[in-house]
Design an enzyme around this catalytic site. Structure first.
Site, PDB file in Angstrom:
ATOM      1  N   ASP A  85      27.873  46.845  41.887  1.00 37.10           N
ATOM      2  CA  ASP A  85      29.213  47.258  41.433  1.00 37.10           C
ATOM      3  C   ASP A  85      30.294  46.548  42.248  1.00 37.10           C
ATOM      4  O   ASP A  85      31.185  47.180  42.808  1.00 37.10           O
ATOM      5  CB  ASP A  85      29.352  48.778  41.540  1.00 37.10           C
ATOM      6  CG  ASP A  85      30.567  49.292  40.753  1.00 37.10           C
ATOM      7  OD1 ASP A  85      31.091  48.537  39.913  1.00 37.10           O
ATOM      8  OD2 ASP A  85      30.978  50.440  40.989  1.00 37.10           O
ATOM      9  N   GLU A 137      42.529  50.303  48.845  1.00 35.09           N
ATOM     10  CA  GLU A 137      41.709  49.404  48.047  1.00 35.09           C
ATOM     11  C   GLU A 137      42.309  48.001  47.992  1.00 35.09           C
ATOM     12  O   GLU A 137      43.529  47.827  47.972  1.00 35.09           O
ATOM     13  CB  GLU A 137      41.561  49.951  46.621  1.00 35.09           C
ATOM     14  CG  GLU A 137      40.794  51.257  46.540  1.00 35.09           C
ATOM     15  CD  GLU A 137      40.733  51.773  45.114  1.00 35.09           C
ATOM     16  OE1 GLU A 137      41.258  51.082  44.206  1.00 35.09           O
ATOM     17  OE2 GLU A 137      40.162  52.864  44.895  1.00 35.09           O
TER      18      GLU A 137
END
Length: 609
Positions: A577, A537
Site C-alpha cells: 500500500d 502525511e
C-alpha cells in the site's frame, strides 16, 4: 566523521630536490622533533643514500582560496613514524602559530576514486603505510589529509585557548558542511551559515559594504558566491532576490568578530550535524549479534537506539585497558576492548577490517588524549603485549603476511564492493534478521498500560477507528509524543486480528525511515501506540509546501523511502500500500514509511504479484 579532505590534488611524490626533510631512526623515539630534523639534515651523503626516502604531499585546510597553499611536501625516510610527519606540519607554521593541542590532530589516507579511508596510527612508519595500504591502488590515487579527530570533552573552551586549532577545526567542519550538508539544509539555514563565513573571512568589511553594487558584483564575479552558498540556491533563485537575501542576512552578523562568527557557526551546525563524534553501524556480540549505531566522541563509546533517545554509554575511555581487532569470515572483523573491572571484553563486529582499524585508532587516540599519554593500548593476537615504545605498527592481524614484511598486510577482496569504505552516515542496515526473528501470528507480550497514555485531539480516522495525538509516559518518567490508533469496540474478531497484525509486524522492523512502534494497549478497546511525526502525511506536506520545496529535497524523500523498501525486500516483506498518505514527515529532511495494515511476509518459494 568530523570533516573531509582539503581541496587539493592527490599524490605521493618521488623527487630529489624538496625543501623539507624529516626522519629519524625507529630507536630514537625519545628525541625531540627539532633534534631529529637537525640530525637528519646533518647526515652524510653516504648514510642518506642507504635509506629510501619518500616525499608525502599532505593536504590541509588554510585561510586561503589559493589551492597552491593548501598542502605541504614532507621529505622523510621510510622509517619515519606518522606522528613525526604530523609534528613537522604543525611545527612548520603553515597551519598557524602556537599550536597547543597537537594531540588532537591525526593523518588520514584517502583513496580519491573510491573514498576508501584509512586513519594512520601514529606508530606506523611511512614505509609500513606504503606496504600495508598504498599497494592496494595506484600510488597517485591516494591522498594524505591532516585532520582534527580527537576532541577534548570541553573542546570549544579548550580551542579558545588555541586559536590556530579552533580556526582549523572550523575550516574542517565548514568544508564538510559545504560538501555534505549545504545542498540539504533550508535556504534560511544556508544563508545564515554562508553569511557567517562572509563576515569571518572579510572581517574588516563595513556593515553596509554589500549594499554597494560594485562590492557585491566583485564578490559575485571575482570571488564567487559558490564559496559561501550552495550552488542550487543560485540556480533556484532570481539574481536580484538572491542578492537581497544575502544583504539582509549579512546585516545580522555584520558586527561580529572572527571568533564570534566561528562559535556561532559551530553552534548552528551542531543543531543538525554531529560535530564532535563519529558514528559506526556495527554489531554488538553478546551471545547473539545486535545491530546498533555506535557513536565515539569525547564522552566515550555510546550506543544510539534512535535519533530522539539519549545514547547509552557502553564504555568510558578511562576504563579501556586494551584494544585488539582481528579478521573473521566474509571479510568482516571483530574489535575487542578489554575493560577494567570485568573479565569480559566488549566485542564489536564491523563490516570490514579497515572499519575496525579506523575505530581502533579513534578509540586509542581518545585514550591517549584523556590519559595524557603517547602509549598505545593496541595489542596483537599471538604476539601478546608489546613492550612500551616498541609497539609493532600494524593495527590488526590479517590472514596471511606479506613475504617482505614481518607484519600482516591487507589483501583486497575479489568482490570490488568489499573494498569500498561504507559511508558512516548510511542508513541502510548491514544486518538482516534471520528467519527466526520474523513476526509470527498472534499478539506478543509487549503491551503497555493504558494509564500511561494520555489522549489528545483526533488526528484522523482509519478503517478500524480514530487516530489520536497523545503523550506516553515511559517507566522512566519520560514523556513522548505519540500517535494512537484505536480499534472500535464493535469490531469483529477477524478485523481485530487484522488490526493487531500491523503492530506485530511493525515490532520487528527497525529502520530510520520506517515508522517506529512504541507498544500496544491490549485491553478493550485495543490501541496501537506509535511515534508522532509533527509534519503529518507527505501528501498534505507536499501540497502545503509545493512552492518552497527544492528538487534535491524531493529526491532525498524518494531515496529515503527507497531505502525503507530495500530493507523490507531484504526480509521478504511486502508493504502492498505504497502511497503518499502512508508516508509521514518526521522533519523537513526526513520521511518515514508507515501503515503496514496490508503488509505481509512471503516465503522464499512464493512468487508475489
Amino acid at each position: 566523521g568530523k570533516g573531509c579532505s582539503a581541496p587539493s590534488t592527490p599524490g605521493v611524490l618521488r623527487m630529489s630536490a624538496i625543501p623539507e626533510a624529516l626522519g629519524r631512526p625507529r630507536s630514537s623515539s625519545s628525541r625531540s622533533l627539532a633534534g631529529t630534523l637537525e640530525a637528519t639534515l646533518g647526515m652524510g651523503t653516504l648514510e642518506m643514500d642507504k635509506e629510501e626516502m619518500r616525499i608525502l604531499k599532505v593536504c590541509f585546510y588554510s585561510n586561503s582560496f589559493n589551492m597552491g597553499k593548501n598542502f605541504k611536501l614532507v621529505k622523510c625516510p621510510v622509517t619515519t613514524e606518522i606522528r613525526e610527519v604530523i609534528k613537522s606540519i604543525l611545527m612548520s607554521g603553515r597551519i598557524g602559530p602556537d599550536i597547543k593541542l597537537a594531540e588532537c590532530y591525526g593523518l588520514r589516507l584517502k583513496h580519491v576514486k573510491s573514498d576508501e579511508i584509512h586513519w594512520l596510527h601514529p606508530d606506523l612508519t611511512v614505509g609500513e603505510v606504503q606496504e600495508k595500504y598504498e599497494c592496494l591502488h595506484l600510488e597517485a590515487e591516494w591522498r594524505y589529509d591532516l585532520q582534527i579527530r580527537y576532541l577534548p570533552e570541553d573542546f570549544v573552551e579548550r580551542f579558545k585557548e588555541d586559536r590556530t586549532t579552533l580556526l582549523y577545526f572550523y575550516q574542517q567542519l565548514r568544508s564538510e558542511y559545504m560538501q555534505n550538508y549545504a545542498s540539504k539544509v533550508s535556504e534560511g539555514m544556508a544563508l545564515q551559515l554562508g553569511c557567517l563565513e562572509l563576515r569571518r573571512f572579510y572581517k574588516d568589511m563595513p556593515q553596509n559594504a554589500l549594499d554597494k553594487k560594485s562590492n557585491f558584483e566583485f564578490l559575485e564575479k571575482e570571488v564567487g558566491l559558490d564559496l559561501f552558498f550552495p550552488s542550487q540556491m543560485q540556480e533556484n533563485l532570481k539574481p536580484k532576490q538572491f542578492r537581497k537575501m544575502i544583504q539582509q542576512t549579512f546585516q545580522q552578523y555584520a558586527l561580529l568578530r572572527e571568533e564570534e562568527c566561528i562559535l556561532k557557526f559551530l553552534h548552528t551546525l551542531s543543531t543538525f550535524a554531529n560535530i564532535d563524534q563519529e558514528s559506526y553501524r556495527c554489531e554488538l556480540i553478546q551471545g547473539w549479534n545486535i545491530t546498533v549505531d555506535l557513536v565515539i566522541g569525547p564522552k566515550g563509546i555510546r550506543q544510539m537506539t534512535s535519533k530522539e533517545a539519549k545514547p547509552t554509554c557502553l564504555a568510558e575511555f578511562k576504563h579501556i585497558k586494551s584494544i585488539k581487532c582481528s579478521s573473521v569470515e566474509d571479510g568482516r572483523a571483530v574489535l575487542q576492548l578489554g575493560l577494567s573491572g570485568t573479565p569480559q571484553s566488549l566485542a564489536i563486529k564491523t563490516a570490514s577490517l579497515a572499519e575496525a582499524e579506523n575505530m581502533a585508532d579513534l578509540i586509542d587516540g581518545y585514550c591517549r588524549l584523556q590519559g595524557d599519554s603517547e602509549t598505545s593500548l593496541i595489542i596483537f593476537p599471538r604476539r601478546g603485549e608489546h613492550p612500551e615504545g616498541c609497539r609493532p605498527p600494524n593495527l590488526c592481524p590479517l590472514p596471511s603476511p606479506s613475504p617482505h614484511s614481518p607484519w600482516p598486510q591487507h589483501h583486497p577482496c575479489p568482490n570490488p564492493a568489499c573494498n569500498l569504505h561504507l559511508a558512516l552516515d548510511s542508513d541502510i542496515y548491514a544486518e538482516i534478521p534471520d528467519e527466526s526473528s520474523r513476526p509470527r501470528s498472534g499478539v506478543q507480550n509487549y503491551g503497555i498500560s493504558r494509564e500511561d497514555v494520555t489522549l489528545g485531539r483526533i488526528l484522523g480516522e482509519g478503517f478500524f477507528g480514530e487516530v489520536y495525538e497523545g503523550i506516553y509516559t515511559t517507566p522512566k518518567g519520560e514523556r513522548i509524543n505519540v500517535a494512537v490508533k484505536t480499534c472500535k469496540k464493535d469490531c469483529s474478531p477477524e478485523n481485530k486480528d487484522k488490526f493487531l497484525s500491523e503492530a506485530v509486524l511493525m515490532k520487528k522492523l527497525d529502520h530510520p525511515h520506517i515508522v517506529k512502534l512504541i507498544g500496544i494497549a491490549e485491553e478493550e478497546p485495543t490501541w496501537i501506540i506509535m511515534e508522532l511525526y509533527p509534519y503529518g502525511e507527505l501528501g498534505q506536506y507536499l501540497e502545503q509546501n509545493k512552492h518552497c520545496l527544492a528538487v534535491p529535497t524531493l529526491i532525498l524523500y524518494a531515496l529515503q523511502i527507497s531505502k525503507a523498501l530495500a530493507y523490507l525486500e531484504a526480509i521478504n516483506c511486502v508493504h502492498r500500500d505504497i502511497a503518499v498518505r502512508n508516508i509521514l514527515v518526521a522533519s523537513p529532511e526526513c520521511v518515514k514509511l508507515g501503515d503496514f495494515g496490508l503488509s505481509r511476509y512471503i516465503e522464499d518459494e512464493e512468487y508475489y504479484k
